[in-house]
Enzyme design. Structure first.
Site, PDB file in Angstrom:
ATOM      1  CD  GLU A 106      -3.216   0.204   0.294  1.00 29.65           C
ATOM      2  OE1 GLU A 106      -2.785   1.049  -0.507  1.00 29.65           O
ATOM      3  OE2 GLU A 106      -4.411  -0.039   0.440  1.00 29.65           O
ATOM      4  CG  ASP A 107      -0.975   4.797  -1.503  1.00 32.90           C
ATOM      5  OD1 ASP A 107      -1.713   3.915  -1.006  1.00 32.90           O
ATOM      6  OD2 ASP A 107      -1.436   5.815  -2.040  1.00 32.90           O
ATOM      7  CG  ASP A 110      -5.428   7.125   5.780  1.00 33.93           C
ATOM      8  OD1 ASP A 110      -4.295   7.446   6.145  1.00 33.93           O
ATOM      9  OD2 ASP A 110      -5.953   7.581   4.763  1.00 33.93           O
ATOM     10  CG  PHE A 159      -4.888  16.181   1.387  1.00 34.18           C
ATOM     11  CD1 PHE A 159      -6.257  15.991   1.471  1.00 34.18           C
ATOM     12  CD2 PHE A 159      -4.220  15.711   0.261  1.00 34.18           C
ATOM     13  CE1 PHE A 159      -6.947  15.350   0.449  1.00 34.18           C
ATOM     14  CE2 PHE A 159      -4.900  15.057  -0.761  1.00 34.18           C
ATOM     15  CZ  PHE A 159      -6.264  14.884  -0.673  1.00 34.18           C
ATOM     16  CG  ASP A 166      -5.365  10.762  -6.023  1.00 34.05           C
ATOM     17  OD1 ASP A 166      -5.357  10.005  -5.020  1.00 34.05           O
ATOM     18  OD2 ASP A 166      -6.394  11.100  -6.613  1.00 34.05           O
ATOM     19  NE  ARG A 172      -3.737   8.271  -8.806  1.00 30.93           N
ATOM     20  CZ  ARG A 172      -4.334   7.824  -7.715  1.00 30.93           C
ATOM     21  NH1 ARG A 172      -3.620   7.413  -6.691  1.00 30.93           N
ATOM     22  NH2 ARG A 172      -5.637   7.799  -7.631  1.00 30.93           N
TER      23      ARG A 172
HETATM   24  C1  PRP Z   1      -6.083   4.976  -0.268  1.00 29.56           C
HETATM   25  C2  PRP Z   1      -4.878   4.086  -0.021  1.00 29.56           C
HETATM   26  C3  PRP Z   1      -5.476   2.875   0.605  1.00 29.56           C
HETATM   27  C4  PRP Z   1      -6.675   3.409   1.342  1.00 29.56           C
HETATM   28  C5  PRP Z   1      -6.325   3.524   2.794  1.00 29.56           C
HETATM   29  O1  PRP Z   1      -6.681   4.615  -1.460  1.00 29.56           O
HETATM   30  O2  PRP Z   1      -4.208   3.783  -1.215  1.00 29.56           O
HETATM   31  O3  PRP Z   1      -5.868   1.893  -0.347  1.00 29.56           O
HETATM   32  O4  PRP Z   1      -6.962   4.723   0.823  1.00 29.56           O
HETATM   33  O5  PRP Z   1      -7.439   3.959   3.512  1.00 29.56           O
HETATM   34  P1  PRP Z   1      -7.982   3.159   4.773  1.00 29.56           P
HETATM   35  O6  PRP Z   1      -6.819   2.621   5.523  1.00 29.56           O
HETATM   36  O7  PRP Z   1      -8.732   4.233   5.531  1.00 29.56           O
HETATM   37  O8  PRP Z   1      -8.912   2.086   4.287  1.00 29.56           O
HETATM   38  P2  PRP Z   1      -7.684   5.562  -2.267  1.00 29.56           P
HETATM   39  O9  PRP Z   1      -9.109   5.221  -1.897  1.00 29.56           O
HETATM   40  O10 PRP Z   1      -7.291   6.997  -2.080  1.00 29.56           O
HETATM   41  O11 PRP Z   1      -7.464   5.096  -3.762  1.00 29.56           O
HETATM   42  P3  PRP Z   1      -6.143   5.215  -4.690  1.00 29.56           P
HETATM   43  O12 PRP Z   1      -5.108   4.268  -4.118  1.00 29.56           O
HETATM   44  O13 PRP Z   1      -6.600   4.786  -6.034  1.00 29.56           O
HETATM   45  O14 PRP Z   1      -5.672   6.647  -4.628  1.00 29.56           O
END
Ligand code: PRP
Length: 190
Positions: A106-107, A110, A159, A166, A172
């Site tokens: 994962e990036d 949260d 943020f 993004d 990105r």
């Molecule tokens: C982000 C990130 C994780 C998720 C984390 O994805 O890449 O997959 O949110 O959030 P959480 O721990 O609260 O579940 P996002 O929905 O922004 O999609 P993206 O990776 O396509 O930007």
């Protein structure tokens, strides 16, 4: 502070660089060394979660010193409320994970709910192990317990954009991770 000047009034504004390209590269090297040691002799499948983890997954994979299958999956996220967040796999892994060691990449983590629901689904495929590697860990927001074995940097609630992260699909591709100015972004409800 390298505050970028917005070219248009509605342009999001970068407030400052939080992690430089060099800092990210160095951290990835050390995560890769740790993973290479831990997974020596394993049958490792690394699965990047699109879109945010694309760059990190590729850079991490090429720094590993153990054999690895690199794969990606895509999710659609239905955000009703954090507790009832439902995750659906829209682009599945090509690789079979049965009996293999799965490392989800994962990036940022949260709440952990995305991974919590995803891990529930992937567990049914009977991998030998499932662990998580995230470049960023925002643990103050955590609601679900997840097997976050490797975390690059701990971050607060600012943020963040860049290196996969993004704001409305912008930034990105940036090589560093930056803080977006409060003035420069609209809340998700807007
Ligand atoms: C982000 C990130 C994780 C998720 C984390 O994805 O890449 O997959 O949110 O959030 P959480 O721990 O609260 O579940 P996002 O929905 O922004 O999609 P993206 O990776 O396509 O930007």
């Amino acid at each position: 502070m390298n505050r970028a000047v917005a070219e248009r009034p509605d342009e999001p504004v970068i407030e400052r660089v939080l992690f430089s390209e060099g800092q990210i590269r160095a951290r990835i090297q050390s995560l890769a060394a740790e993973i290479s040691q831990d997974y020596a002799g394993a049958d490792l499948v690394m699965a990047g979660i699109l879109k945010g983890a694309q760059l990190f997954t590729c850079d991490l994979a090429r720094s590993l010193r153990v054999p690895v299958s690199v794969d990606f999956l895509s999710l659609s996220r239905y955000k009703r409320s954090p507790q009832t967040r439902v995750v659906e796999i829209t682009q599945d892994l090509e690789a079979s994970i049965a009996g293999r060691d799965l490392l989800l990449v994962e990036d940022i983590v949260d709440t952990g709910l995305t991974l919590h629901y995803l891990i529930q689904q992937l567990t049914e495929r009977a991998p030998r192990s499932i662990s998580v590697c995230s470049l960023l860990d925002r643990s103050a927001l955590r609601l679900a317990d997840i097997p976050l074995r490797y975390a690059g940097f701990h971050v607060n609630e600012e943020f963040l954009v860049g290196y996969g992260l993004d704001y409305r699909e912008r930034f990105r591709e940036a090589p560093c991770i930056s803080v977006l100015s409060r003035e420069g972004w609209a809340s998700p409800a807007e």
